[in-house]
Write a protein that holds these residues in place. Structure first.
Motif, PDB file in Angstrom:
ATOM      1  N   GLY A   1       0.816  -1.212   0.000  1.00 42.41           N
ATOM      2  CA  GLY A   1       0.000   0.000   0.000  1.00 42.41           C
ATOM      3  C   GLY A   1       0.846   1.257   0.000  1.00 42.41           C
ATOM      4  O   GLY A   1       1.926   1.304  -0.596  1.00 42.41           O
TER       5      GLY A   1
ATOM      6  N   VAL B   1      -2.622   3.155   4.086  1.00 40.01           N
ATOM      7  CA  VAL B   1      -3.730   2.471   3.422  1.00 40.01           C
ATOM      8  C   VAL B   1      -3.126   1.294   2.669  1.00 40.01           C
ATOM      9  O   VAL B   1      -2.178   1.457   1.887  1.00 40.01           O
ATOM     10  CB  VAL B   1      -4.503   3.421   2.479  1.00 40.01           C
ATOM     11  CG1 VAL B   1      -3.572   4.139   1.516  1.00 40.01           C
ATOM     12  CG2 VAL B   1      -5.571   2.655   1.714  1.00 40.01           C
ATOM     13  N   THR B   2      -3.639   0.096   2.922  1.00 37.74           N
ATOM     14  CA  THR B   2      -3.061  -1.109   2.341  1.00 37.74           C
ATOM     15  C   THR B   2      -4.160  -2.032   1.800  1.00 37.74           C
ATOM     16  O   THR B   2      -5.339  -1.879   2.139  1.00 37.74           O
ATOM     17  CB  THR B   2      -2.241  -1.897   3.387  1.00 37.74           C
ATOM     18  OG1 THR B   2      -3.117  -2.374   4.416  1.00 37.74           O
ATOM     19  CG2 THR B   2      -1.160  -1.013   4.001  1.00 37.74           C
ATOM     20  N   ASN B   3      -3.739  -2.994   0.991  1.00 37.82           N
ATOM     21  CA  ASN B   3      -4.686  -4.008   0.511  1.00 37.82           C
ATOM     22  C   ASN B   3      -5.244  -4.831   1.663  1.00 37.82           C
ATOM     23  O   ASN B   3      -6.400  -5.250   1.637  1.00 37.82           O
ATOM     24  CB  ASN B   3      -4.006  -4.937  -0.501  1.00 37.82           C
ATOM     25  CG  ASN B   3      -3.689  -4.239  -1.803  1.00 37.82           C
ATOM     26  OD1 ASN B   3      -4.313  -3.239  -2.158  1.00 37.82           O
ATOM     27  ND2 ASN B   3      -2.706  -4.760  -2.519  1.00 37.82           N
TER      28      ASN B   3
ATOM     29  N   ASP C   1      -4.635  -7.716  -4.598  1.00 36.27           N
ATOM     30  CA  ASP C   1      -5.848  -7.600  -3.787  1.00 36.27           C
ATOM     31  C   ASP C   1      -6.964  -8.455  -4.365  1.00 36.27           C
ATOM     32  O   ASP C   1      -7.075  -8.633  -5.582  1.00 36.27           O
ATOM     33  CB  ASP C   1      -6.286  -6.130  -3.725  1.00 36.27           C
ATOM     34  CG  ASP C   1      -7.037  -5.822  -2.439  1.00 36.27           C
ATOM     35  OD1 ASP C   1      -7.367  -6.779  -1.709  1.00 36.27           O
ATOM     36  OD2 ASP C   1      -7.282  -4.639  -2.172  1.00 36.27           O
TER      37      ASP C   1
ATOM     38  N   ASP D   1     -12.192  -4.767  -3.478  1.00 36.89           N
ATOM     39  CA  ASP D   1     -11.981  -3.321  -3.625  1.00 36.89           C
ATOM     40  C   ASP D   1     -11.799  -2.591  -2.297  1.00 36.89           C
ATOM     41  O   ASP D   1     -11.539  -1.377  -2.286  1.00 36.89           O
ATOM     42  CB  ASP D   1     -13.156  -2.692  -4.378  1.00 36.89           C
ATOM     43  CG  ASP D   1     -13.150  -3.058  -5.858  1.00 36.89           C
ATOM     44  OD1 ASP D   1     -12.056  -3.363  -6.372  1.00 36.89           O
ATOM     45  OD2 ASP D   1     -14.235  -3.055  -6.476  1.00 36.89           O
ATOM     46  N   GLU D   2     -11.961  -3.295  -1.189  1.00 35.23           N
ATOM     47  CA  GLU D   2     -11.830  -2.649   0.113  1.00 35.23           C
ATOM     48  C   GLU D   2     -10.364  -2.513   0.502  1.00 35.23           C
ATOM     49  O   GLU D   2      -9.523  -3.320   0.113  1.00 35.23           O
ATOM     50  CB  GLU D   2     -12.585  -3.449   1.180  1.00 35.23           C
ATOM     51  CG  GLU D   2     -14.058  -3.669   0.876  1.00 35.23           C
ATOM     52  CD  GLU D   2     -14.835  -2.361   0.779  1.00 35.23           C
ATOM     53  OE1 GLU D   2     -14.342  -1.334   1.284  1.00 35.23           O
ATOM     54  OE2 GLU D   2     -15.927  -2.367   0.190  1.00 35.23           O
ATOM     55  N   LYS D   3     -10.073  -1.492   1.293  1.00 32.97           N
ATOM     56  CA  LYS D   3      -8.711  -1.255   1.769  1.00 32.97           C
ATOM     57  C   LYS D   3      -8.716  -1.134   3.288  1.00 32.97           C
ATOM     58  O   LYS D   3      -9.739  -0.808   3.899  1.00 32.97           O
ATOM     59  CB  LYS D   3      -8.145   0.025   1.142  1.00 32.97           C
ATOM     60  CG  LYS D   3      -8.019  -0.026  -0.373  1.00 32.97           C
ATOM     61  CD  LYS D   3      -6.965  -1.031  -0.797  1.00 32.97           C
ATOM     62  CE  LYS D   3      -6.840  -1.115  -2.314  1.00 32.97           C
ATOM     63  NZ  LYS D   3      -7.922  -1.908  -2.922  1.00 32.97           N
ATOM     64  N   ASN D   4      -7.553  -1.409   3.870  1.00 29.99           N
ATOM     65  CA  ASN D   4      -7.380  -1.233   5.315  1.00 29.99           C
ATOM     66  C   ASN D   4      -6.744   0.127   5.584  1.00 29.99           C
ATOM     67  O   ASN D   4      -5.647   0.410   5.087  1.00 29.99           O
ATOM     68  CB  ASN D   4      -6.493  -2.336   5.888  1.00 29.99           C
ATOM     69  CG  ASN D   4      -7.220  -3.647   6.067  1.00 29.99           C
ATOM     70  OD1 ASN D   4      -8.236  -3.881   5.426  1.00 29.99           O
ATOM     71  ND2 ASN D   4      -6.700  -4.504   6.933  1.00 29.99           N
ATOM     72  N   TYR D   5      -7.420   0.965   6.367  1.00 25.40           N
ATOM     73  CA  TYR D   5      -6.907   2.283   6.735  1.00 25.40           C
ATOM     74  C   TYR D   5      -6.467   2.228   8.202  1.00 25.40           C
ATOM     75  O   TYR D   5      -7.281   1.917   9.078  1.00 25.40           O
ATOM     76  CB  TYR D   5      -7.983   3.354   6.551  1.00 25.40           C
ATOM     77  CG  TYR D   5      -8.480   3.458   5.127  1.00 25.40           C
ATOM     78  CD1 TYR D   5      -7.889   4.337   4.226  1.00 25.40           C
ATOM     79  CD2 TYR D   5      -9.543   2.665   4.687  1.00 25.40           C
ATOM     80  CE1 TYR D   5      -8.348   4.434   2.916  1.00 25.40           C
ATOM     81  CE2 TYR D   5     -10.002   2.748   3.379  1.00 25.40           C
ATOM     82  CZ  TYR D   5      -9.403   3.633   2.500  1.00 25.40           C
ATOM     83  OH  TYR D   5      -9.858   3.724   1.201  1.00 25.40           O
TER      84      TYR D   5
ATOM     85  N   SER E   1     -11.846  -0.820   8.143  1.00 27.73           N
ATOM     86  CA  SER E   1     -11.984  -1.429   6.840  1.00 27.73           C
ATOM     87  C   SER E   1     -13.408  -1.951   6.693  1.00 27.73           C
ATOM     88  O   SER E   1     -14.256  -1.701   7.561  1.00 27.73           O
ATOM     89  CB  SER E   1     -10.975  -2.569   6.652  1.00 27.73           C
ATOM     90  OG  SER E   1     -11.011  -3.061   5.330  1.00 27.73           O
TER      91      SER E   1
END
Length: 396
Positions: free
Chosen positions: A186, A206-208, A216, A219-223, A246
């Motif tokens: 990310g 922000v990462t996959n 990935d 479409d969601e990401k980890n913040y 997320s």
């Protein structure tokens, strides 16, 4: 009048005059010299032009001997009900890491870290650990893109070869499998500012959220974010908070953590330091592993909770090839399904460390990892274990 007396007096007078003249001249020269030095300090001198790129290569080697003292439990913690196929002791290469830091310009660097010991198992999503570019604007802002450890929790801030225990905590790997810790792909921004007399470091990433060396799958990401406050520099007393958000199946999931660390010098040789951390979040890995008809509709039911404290006592010897002796004992409480099917794992890791070169460049670690579950489950890794270890480590 005696001519010799007159001559001697005259010579003496001339000598005195010459002496004071010399002292005065020396003082004048010293004054001039000081004035020149001060003047020179005010002149801007151009630095010699540096050439890029610059390369730095290093690594760490960790080899260990493992022996499980628990009956019918192998070195991986797996219990064998019939006792067949149990490998209770082995030599193992835990890490053979090599890193390269390429400084492209004064502000831009590219970092690579690989672990060749991962070839002993399926290397498809392993081996390559760090692979990122970092651009430093100033102390307030740095930008990182690629594969790195995101900003969540204390254990993300230092390499495993300087950890005060045999390894990272169990919760580090659990939260890593949920996308919050360990190596992820990310982007991030980091920096530090001063809040009055208190320095504060910050990080936003922000990462996959699905691990290293993988594309990935949604479409969601980890913040995630982390704030660290240096409360007392003298005792290296820091406190920090982390948080992450997320989504999974259009449902919001979270992770949160709090941490603290400090160091106290008792005298010139003895010192005590400690670190502790508590974390909680949604175990999305567990949620995703269950069939739809076997799980509840509420993702909040799948909570993971953890806490660990790691005190460490250090005695400095200061010898050229024998720097220090340390004794640490990490205690950890971890429950990966705290709400629906609680079965906490409590871990004790007493460890003696002999440091032969500074900054753990060469050391031997001797100890045992003692795992106790509330309920043992036969033929699984959810079973009590007493894993003794002797590890040799060196960095280059």
């Amino acid at each position: 009048m005696d001519i010799s007396i007159v001559f001697n007096k005259t010579a003496l007078s001339l000598g005195v005059i010459m002496l004071f003249s010399f002292i005065g001249l020396a003082q004048e020269k010293e004054t001039i010299k000081e004035e020149i030095l001060v003047f020179e300090e005010e002149v801007s001198v151009e630095k010699p032009e540096e050439t890029y790129p610059k390369f730095k290569v290093g690594g760490v080697f960790q080899a260990r001997y493992l022996s499980n003292f628990k009956h019918n439990v192998d070195i991986n913690g797996l219990q064998h009900e019939n006792g067949e196929g149990v490998v209770s002791n082995t030599f193992d290469i835990k890490r053979m890491r090599v890193f390269m830091n390429a400084k492209i310009t004064e502000n831009l660097e590219v970092v690579t870290l690989v672990n060749f010991a991962d070839f002993k198992s399926d290397p498809k999503t392993r081996v390559l650990e760090n692979a990122y570019a970092k651009y430093t604007v100033n102390r307030y802002l740095q930008i990182t893109v690629g594969q790195f450890r995101p900003l969540f929790g204390r254990e993300e801030t230092y390499a495993v070869d300087i950890v005060k225990s045999i390894d990272y905590s169990n919760s580090y790997y659990l939260f890593g499998s949920n996308g919050w810790m360990s190596f992820q792909i990310g982007a991030a921004i980091t920096g530090s500012v001063d809040l009055g007399n208190i320095p504060m470091s910050y990080g936003l990433s922000v990462t996959n959220g699905n691990g290293k060396n993988t594309t990935d799958n949604n479409d969601e990401k980890n913040y995630s974010s982390r704030l660290l406050f240096n409360i007392d520099k003298a005792h290296k007393f820091n406190v920090g908070v982390s948080g992450g958000l997320s989504k999974i199946d259009e449902k919001t999931i979270y992770a949160a953590g709090a941490e603290a660390a400090a160091e106290f010098k008792l005298d010139d040789r003895w010192s005590v330091d400690f670190q502790l951390e508590a974390k909680q979040g949604i175990n999305q890995t567990l949620y995703n592993s269950l069939p739809i008809d076997a799980r509840t509709d509420n993702v909040d039911d799948y909570k993971m909770k953890s806490f660990y404290v790691l005190p460490n006592i250090r005695y400095e010897l200061g010898k050229k090839h024998f720097q220090a002796i340390e004794f640490a004992c990490r205690y950890e409480y971890l429950d990966d399904n705290a709400s629906l099917n609680s079965n906490p794992r409590q871990t004790w890791v007493p460890m003696l460390s002999l440091e032969f070169l500074k900054n753990y460049a060469a050391r031997i670690q001797i100890g045992m990892q003692i795992d106790n579950y509330k309920k043992n489950i036969e033929n699984t890794k959810i079973y009590n274990s007493n894993l003794a270890f002797v590890q040799f480590q060196c960095r280059f």
